[in-house]
Design a protein around this motif. Structure first.
Motif, PDB file in Angstrom:
ATOM      1  N   GLY A  20      76.230 -30.531 -65.908  1.00 38.15           N
ATOM      2  CA  GLY A  20      77.549 -31.159 -65.989  1.00 38.15           C
ATOM      3  C   GLY A  20      78.693 -30.180 -65.952  1.00 38.15           C
ATOM      4  O   GLY A  20      79.804 -30.525 -65.567  1.00 38.15           O
ATOM      5  N   SER A  21      78.441 -28.921 -66.332  1.00 40.22           N
ATOM      6  CA  SER A  21      79.533 -27.952 -66.354  1.00 40.22           C
ATOM      7  C   SER A  21      80.021 -27.592 -64.963  1.00 40.22           C
ATOM      8  O   SER A  21      81.153 -27.173 -64.785  1.00 40.22           O
ATOM      9  CB  SER A  21      79.076 -26.680 -67.078  1.00 40.22           C
ATOM     10  N   THR A  22      79.134 -27.755 -63.975  1.00 42.32           N
ATOM     11  CA  THR A  22      79.532 -27.405 -62.602  1.00 42.32           C
ATOM     12  C   THR A  22      79.695 -28.622 -61.706  1.00 42.32           C
ATOM     13  O   THR A  22      79.973 -28.477 -60.524  1.00 42.32           O
ATOM     14  CB  THR A  22      78.479 -26.472 -61.978  1.00 42.32           C
ATOM     15  N   ARG A  23      79.486 -29.817 -62.283  1.00 48.13           N
ATOM     16  CA  ARG A  23      79.596 -31.019 -61.457  1.00 48.13           C
ATOM     17  C   ARG A  23      81.041 -31.199 -60.998  1.00 48.13           C
ATOM     18  O   ARG A  23      81.966 -31.206 -61.800  1.00 48.13           O
ATOM     19  CB  ARG A  23      79.131 -32.250 -62.227  1.00 48.13           C
ATOM     20  N   GLY A  24      81.214 -31.370 -59.702  1.00 54.77           N
ATOM     21  CA  GLY A  24      82.545 -31.589 -59.144  1.00 54.77           C
ATOM     22  C   GLY A  24      83.313 -30.320 -58.842  1.00 54.77           C
ATOM     23  O   GLY A  24      84.393 -30.377 -58.274  1.00 54.77           O
ATOM     24  N   MET A  25      82.775 -29.145 -59.238  1.00 55.70           N
ATOM     25  CA  MET A  25      83.480 -27.903 -58.965  1.00 55.70           C
ATOM     26  C   MET A  25      83.331 -27.528 -57.490  1.00 55.70           C
ATOM     27  O   MET A  25      82.292 -27.759 -56.881  1.00 55.70           O
ATOM     28  CB  MET A  25      82.950 -26.780 -59.855  1.00 55.70           C
ATOM     29  N   GLN A  26      84.357 -26.950 -56.933  1.00 61.76           N
ATOM     30  CA  GLN A  26      84.379 -26.600 -55.516  1.00 61.76           C
ATOM     31  C   GLN A  26      84.124 -25.106 -55.359  1.00 61.76           C
ATOM     32  O   GLN A  26      84.835 -24.288 -55.934  1.00 61.76           O
ATOM     33  CB  GLN A  26      85.729 -26.955 -54.909  1.00 61.76           C
ATOM     34  N   VAL A  27      83.091 -24.779 -54.584  1.00 63.14           N
ATOM     35  CA  VAL A  27      82.762 -23.375 -54.380  1.00 63.14           C
ATOM     36  C   VAL A  27      83.405 -22.837 -53.111  1.00 63.14           C
ATOM     37  O   VAL A  27      83.305 -21.649 -52.835  1.00 63.14           O
ATOM     38  CB  VAL A  27      81.237 -23.182 -54.312  1.00 63.14           C
ATOM     39  N   LEU A  28      84.036 -23.678 -52.326  1.00 62.95           N
ATOM     40  CA  LEU A  28      84.691 -23.226 -51.103  1.00 62.95           C
ATOM     41  C   LEU A  28      86.056 -22.636 -51.424  1.00 62.95           C
ATOM     42  O   LEU A  28      86.764 -23.118 -52.314  1.00 62.95           O
ATOM     43  CB  LEU A  28      84.855 -24.393 -50.127  1.00 62.95           C
ATOM     44  N   THR A  29      86.430 -21.616 -50.680  1.00 63.13           N
ATOM     45  CA  THR A  29      87.761 -21.046 -50.822  1.00 63.13           C
ATOM     46  C   THR A  29      88.767 -21.888 -50.041  1.00 63.13           C
ATOM     47  O   THR A  29      88.380 -22.659 -49.148  1.00 63.13           O
ATOM     48  CB  THR A  29      87.784 -19.606 -50.286  1.00 63.13           C
ATOM     49  N   PRO A  30      90.048 -21.778 -50.356  1.00 58.07           N
ATOM     50  CA  PRO A  30      91.045 -22.549 -49.592  1.00 58.07           C
ATOM     51  C   PRO A  30      90.981 -22.278 -48.097  1.00 58.07           C
ATOM     52  O   PRO A  30      91.210 -23.185 -47.289  1.00 58.07           O
ATOM     53  CB  PRO A  30      92.374 -22.086 -50.197  1.00 58.07           C
ATOM     54  N   GLU A  31      90.664 -21.052 -47.719  1.00 62.76           N
ATOM     55  CA  GLU A  31      90.604 -20.732 -46.294  1.00 62.76           C
ATOM     56  C   GLU A  31      89.405 -21.397 -45.624  1.00 62.76           C
ATOM     57  O   GLU A  31      89.499 -21.894 -44.496  1.00 62.76           O
ATOM     58  CB  GLU A  31      90.543 -19.220 -46.118  1.00 62.76           C
ATOM     59  N   GLN A  32      88.282 -21.424 -46.323  1.00 63.22           N
ATOM     60  CA  GLN A  32      87.109 -22.109 -45.781  1.00 63.22           C
ATOM     61  C   GLN A  32      87.366 -23.603 -45.651  1.00 63.22           C
ATOM     62  O   GLN A  32      86.984 -24.229 -44.662  1.00 63.22           O
ATOM     63  CB  GLN A  32      85.901 -21.846 -46.676  1.00 63.22           C
ATOM     64  N   GLY A  83      84.738 -12.700 -40.524  1.00 65.76           N
ATOM     65  CA  GLY A  83      84.273 -11.918 -41.659  1.00 65.76           C
ATOM     66  C   GLY A  83      84.371 -12.635 -42.976  1.00 65.76           C
ATOM     67  O   GLY A  83      84.364 -12.007 -44.040  1.00 65.76           O
ATOM     68  N   ILE A  84      84.483 -13.956 -42.952  1.00 67.12           N
ATOM     69  CA  ILE A  84      84.558 -14.743 -44.180  1.00 67.12           C
ATOM     70  C   ILE A  84      83.136 -15.089 -44.600  1.00 67.12           C
ATOM     71  O   ILE A  84      82.303 -15.449 -43.776  1.00 67.12           O
ATOM     72  CB  ILE A  84      85.376 -16.025 -43.953  1.00 67.12           C
ATOM     73  N   ASN A  85      82.883 -15.003 -45.892  1.00 67.34           N
ATOM     74  CA  ASN A  85      81.554 -15.337 -46.392  1.00 67.34           C
ATOM     75  C   ASN A  85      81.252 -16.796 -46.080  1.00 67.34           C
ATOM     76  O   ASN A  85      81.941 -17.698 -46.549  1.00 67.34           O
ATOM     77  CB  ASN A  85      81.470 -15.093 -47.901  1.00 67.34           C
ATOM     78  N   THR A  86      80.239 -17.005 -45.272  1.00 61.22           N
ATOM     79  CA  THR A  86      79.893 -18.368 -44.903  1.00 61.22           C
ATOM     80  C   THR A  86      79.102 -19.029 -46.023  1.00 61.22           C
ATOM     81  O   THR A  86      78.431 -18.356 -46.813  1.00 61.22           O
ATOM     82  CB  THR A  86      79.055 -18.388 -43.617  1.00 61.22           C
ATOM     83  N   VAL A  87      79.204 -20.330 -46.098  1.00 61.49           N
ATOM     84  CA  VAL A  87      78.492 -21.109 -47.100  1.00 61.49           C
ATOM     85  C   VAL A  87      77.466 -21.969 -46.379  1.00 61.49           C
ATOM     86  O   VAL A  87      77.477 -22.095 -45.160  1.00 61.49           O
ATOM     87  CB  VAL A  87      79.464 -21.984 -47.913  1.00 61.49           C
TER      88      VAL A  87
END
Length: 747
Positions: free
Chosen positions: A183-195, A226-230
Motif C-alpha cells: 500500500g505504501s507504493t500503490r498509486g505512486m508514479q515511477v516515471l519522470t515528467p520527461e518520460q 539517453g533517458i533511462n527507459t522503463v
C-alpha cells in the motif's frame, strides 16, 4: 497542517491538473517538496476558505469510514469478557489513513475476533498454557469457528500471539491488523515528467496509435536521448491511468472534437410537455435502407425521405420520397405537413444539410421594405438550425431508427450498416443472389409509388401504437388530434411558398449586375449572404449575414487598375495600384502571420525532431531563427537546458571559417558515402550492378571494391543470361550522360 498537491486532489476528488491550474490562477503560497518526485506543499490555513471546508469534511468522512464496526458476539465472547484493550477502542483513531478496501477491513475484523476468542480461551483453560494453545488451534482447524476459519484459513498460535502484541501496542485498534502490504507504493508514479511527456506525445497523436505502438516508439526516443527507459508494463499502466483519469482529453486528442461530444459531451434534457402540438416541428432527410426504381432514369437507387415531425406528439406529418434530397421536395413535404397540422407551426427545427441551408429557406428578411424574405419569414415561422453533427438533438433521428422495422421487410433491403448487409450483398454469395433475383424480383421489385403506399400504411400503424416517455401511454394520434388546428387555406399556402435568391461570395467578391463588389469584411467568408440593393442605384450593395441578420458591410465596386501602372500609368493609377497591393498584403497578413509563427515555433520543430529520432529523416534539421542565425529544433533531454549568456561580438576568423567549411564538406561527403554504401547493401546484386553502371556512366568516382564487384557480376550466369539487356542499359545511360566518362566496359 501542510498538504501536497496529490493529497489535496485526493481529498477533493479532482485531478492534479485542476489543483495546479487554480493554484497558479489564485497564486497560492507554497514551498517545494524535498522528497522523491518534488512538487509543491501548501499550508492548509493559507488555502481559500471553501477549499479548507471541503478538505476538512473529506478528512472527517475518511476517519468515520475507517472506524471498525461493532464486532458481533460469538459463543466464546459470551463465556468470557473481552480483553481489557477494548475500552480504548472508540477513542482511538487509526494511525493509517490510507484508503483500504472492504475486503481488507473484513479480514482485519476477523483477525480481531479470532484474537479475542483466543485470549478468552486461554484465560478459561484449566490446563497449561502451551497445551491450551495447541488445543485451541486443533479446535479452530476442526471447524469450531467456521466463519473465522472461512475468512482467515489456517492460522498458527504464534501468528495469533503476534496479532495480540500488535493490538496491545496500538491500543486495541482492530485496523492495526490491516494487511497493507504494497500500500505504501500503490498509486505512486515511477516515471519522470520527461518520460511522461514523451509517452503523451505519441499517445495523444491524432493518428490514434495503438497503446503498444506508442509505448514502442516512446521507449525508442527515450533510449536515443539517453533517458533511462522503463518497462513496457509501467508505460502501459501510466497510459491506462491517463485514459481513465482524463478520458475527455484522451478522446479529444486522439479522435477529435466530434467524438468528444459523442462520448463525453454534456447532454441537455428537454421537457416536451412544455410545448403544444404544432409549436415545434423538426425536419431532416434520411437515406432509406432499401432500393426503388428511379422514375427519372429507370435504374435502382436508394431514395431519400424528407420528413416533417411534430415533437410534442411524435407524429409524422408530411413527407416526400425523392431520388436525392432537394429544395423542391422540402417545399412539398412542408406543404403537406402544414395541411395535416391544420395550422402554421411556430418554430421549425431544421437540419444543417445542403437542402435546408439553401437559398429558399435561409434568406434573412429585409429589415425595412420586406422585399427580401425567406420562406419561413413569410410564413411567420421561427427558424432554429441544429448544431452540425449532433443528430441526437433532433427527435426525428430517433424516429428514423424506429423506421428500420419497416425497411427490413422490404425485398430490396440493403442493410443499415456494412455489418448488417443481407447475405446476397456479400462477396461470393452467388446462390443468395440467384435466389433473390428469382423470388425477390431483384432490384426492380419496388416502384416509387409502391414505396409511398407502403410507408403511408406503416405511418398509420405507428401513429396508433401507444408509447411511453412524454406521451405517458398515449398514442401519437391521440395527442395529435387533441392539439391539431382547424385548417389552412391551401391556395394562400401555395402563394406564400414563392422562392427567393441569395448571393455567393467568390474570391474576387460578390458578382452582380456585371460588376464585382468587395469589402475587407468579405475576406475568407464562404457562406452565402443576403444582399440588399437598389436596382436604380448600383453604386453599392448592402451585405447581411443570412443566419443572424446582422449587417456585415457596404460593398462597393472594385477599382480596376492599369495593367502596367508602374511603367505606363500616371500618378493616380500608380496610387491605385499601391493601395490595392497594400490592401492585398494586409488581408494576407491576417492569416499568414499567426499561422506562420505557430508552424515555425511549435508544429514543425517538434515533428521534425521526433521524425529524426525515429530514423525517418537521415540528418538533423534546423530552422532559421528570427535574427538570421540557425536555431536547433525542439528536442527532449534528460538534463535541463541552460540559456547561453550573450557574449560580446568577436572578430571573424576567415581562415578558421574556411577550415570549418572544409571540415563540414568532408563530413558531409563521408556521410553521403556511408548512406550510399548502406543503401547498396540493401539491394540485390542485379539492382546494385545497375546502380553502379549509372554512376559509372555519369563519371562518378567508384571505389575499387565496387569495380571488382561489377567485374565479378559480369562473370555470373545471371548476367550472361540477360547480356543483351545489360548492353542496352550501358548504351542508355551513356546516351543520357554524354558529358560523363566514356571508358570501355569494366570487363
Amino acid at each position: 497542517m501542510k498538504m501536497s498537491t496529490a493529497e489535496i486532489s485526493a481529498a477533493l476528488g479532482v485531478t492534479r491538473q485542476a489543483i495546479n491550474k487554480r493554484a497558479k490562477k489564485e497564486q497560492w503560497k507554497s514551498s517545494r517538496q524535498k522528497a522523491k518526485g518534488g512538487g509543491n506543499i501548501y499550508e492548509l490555513s493559507s488555502l481559500p476558505q471553501d477549499l479548507q471546508d471541503k478538505i476538512m469534511a473529506a478528512k472527517q468522512k475518511e476517519i468515520v469510514a475507517i472506524l471498525p464496526e461493532k464486532p458481533k458476539p460469538t459463543v466464546a465472547v459470551e463465556r468470557c469478557p473481552a480483553p481489557s484493550v477494548q475500552r480504548h477502542l472508540v477513542e482511538t483513531i487509526p494511525q493509517s489513513k490510507r484508503w483500504v478496501s472492504a475486503a481488507q477491513k473484513s479480514k482485519a475484523n476477523a483477525k480481531f475476533e479470532l484474537t479475542r476468542t483466543y485470549t478468552c480461551f486461554l484465560a478459561s483453560a484449566s490446563c497449561r498454557k502451551m497445551q491450551a494453545r495447541d488445543e485451541f488451534i486443533t479446535r479452530y482447524m476442526s471447524g469450531e469457528w467456521p466463519l473465522l476459519k472461512e475468512r482467515l484459513g489456517a492460522v498458527a498460535w504464534k501468528t495469533i500471539e503476534g496479532w495480540k502484541i500488535t493490538l496491545d501496542n496500538q491500543g486495541g485498534d482492530p485496523f492495526a491488523l490491516l494487511d497493507t502490504r504494497g500500500g505504501s507504493t500503490r498509486g505512486m508514479q515511477v516515471l519522470t515528467p520527461e518520460q511522461m511527456r514523451i509517452l503523451r506525445c505519441f499517445a495523444f497523436h491524432p493518428n490514434k496509435m495503438r497503446i503498444s505502438h506508442a509505448i514502442k516508439w516512446s521507449r525508442r526516443v527515450m533510449d536515443q536521448h539517453g533517458i533511462n527507459t522503463v518497462s513496457a508494463s509501467t508505460c502501459r499502466r501510466y497510459l491506462n491511468a491517463l485514459k481513465v483519469n482524463d478520458y475527455p482529453s484522451w478522446v479529444f486528442y486522439r479522435e477529435g472534437e466530434q467524438e468528444l461530444e459523442n462520448k463525453c459531451g454534456y447532454t441537455i434534457e428537454r421537457d416536451w410537455n412544455k410545448v403544444e402540438v404544432g409549436d415545434l416541428l423538426t425536419a431532416d432527410g434520411h437515406v432509406m435502407n432499401f432500393t426503388v426504381i428511379n422514375p427519372l432514369t429507370g435504374k435502382s437507387c436508394r431514395p431519400t425521405l424528407l420528413l416533417w415531425f411534430d415533437t410534442r406528439s411524435n407524429m409524422p406529418l408530411g413527407w416526400e420520397l425523392m431520388p436525392t434530397e432537394n429544395t423542391q421536395a422540402i417545399h412539398v413535404a412542408l406543404r403537406r405537413a402544414i395541411i395535416t397540422l391544420g395550422k402554421i407551426p411556430k418554430v421549425a427545427y431544421l437540419d444543417n444539410g445542403r437542402a435546408f441551408r439553401g437559398k429558399y429557406f435561409t434568406q434573412t428578411p429585409d429589415f425595412e421594405n420586406g422585399e427580401i424574405s425567406g420562406l419561413y419569414g413569410r410564413l411567420g415561422i421561427g427558424v432554429s438550425f441544429a448544431t452540425p453533427y449532433h443528430g441526437q438533438a433532433k427527435t426525428v433521428e430517433r424516429f428514423f431508427g424506429t423506421m428500420l422495422e419497416m425497411e427490413t421487410i422490404m425485398p430490396t433491403y440493403v442493410g443499415n450498416s456494412i455489418a448488417a448487409k443481407p447475405a446476397r450483398m456479400n462477396r461470393g454469395e452467388s446462390l443468395h443472389r440467384k435466389l433473390w433475383k428469382k423470388y425477390g424480383m431483384g432490384e426492380n421489385a419496388i416502384s416509387m409509388l409502391q414505396a409511398h403506399e407502403f410507408m403511408a400504411t406503416w405511418f398509420d400503424e405507428y401513429a396508433s401504437e401507444k408509447q411511453r416517455g412524454h406521451l405517458a401511454g398515449k398514442s401519437p394520434l391521440e395527442v395529435f388530434n387533441a392539439g391539431k388546428g382547424p385548417g389552412v387555406d391551401k391556395e394562400l399556402l401555395a402563394e406564400l411558398m414563392m422562392s427567393v435568391r441569395l448571393a455567393n461570395i467568390r474570391k474576387e467578391g460578390i458578382r452582380m449586375f456585371g460588376t464585382t463588389y468587395y469589402h475587407p469584411a468579405l475576406y475568407g467568408r464562404k457562406k452565402p449572404v443576403v444582399v440588399r440593393y437598389d436596382i436604380t442605384d448600383q453604386g453599392c450593395i448592402y451585405v447581411y449575414d443570412q443566419e443572424s441578420g446582422n449587417m456585415l458591410c457596404t460593398a462597393t465596386p472594385k477599382v480596376r487598375t492599369h495593367p502596367s501602372a508602374r511603367l505606363l500609368g500616371d500618378d493616380t493609377e500608380q496610387d491605385n495600384l499601391k493601395a490595392e497591393m497594400a490592401n492585398k498584403n494586409r488581408l494576407k497578413t491576417l492569416t499568414v502571420g499567426p499561422a506562420r509563427e505557430a508552424l515555425e515555433t511549435q508544429v514543425l520543430p517538434e515533428y521534425t525532431q521526433f521524425s529524426h529520432d525515429l530514423g525517418i529523416l537521415s540528418s538533423r534539421i534546423t530552422t532559421p531563427a528570427t535574427n538570421g542565425q540557425e536555431k536547433k529544433v525542439l528536442s527532449f533531454s534528460h538534463t535541463p537546458r541552460i540559456a547561453a549568456q550573450e557574449e560580446a561580438p568577436q572578430p571573424i576568423d576567415h581562415e578558421q571559417m574556411q577550415r570549418d567549411l572544409e571540415e563540414g564538406r568532408k563530413l558531409t561527403e563521408e556521410m553521403k558515402q556511408r548512406d550510399f554504401r548502406a543503401r547498396l547493401e540493401q539491394l540485390s546484386d542485379a539492382d546494385r550492378y545497375e546502380e553502379l553502371v549509372e554512376l559509372y556512366c555519369k563519371g562518378s568516382q567508384i571505389d575499387d571494391d565496387l569495380l571488382n564487384f561489377m567485374r565479378m557480376f559480369e562473370e555470373t550466369a545471371e548476367y550472361q543470361k540477360f547480356e543483351e539487356y545489360w548492353d542496352g542499359k550501358w548504351m542508355y545511360f551513356r546516351r543520357r550522360n554524354p558529358a560523363g566518362v566514356q571508358n570501355e566496359r569494366t570487363a
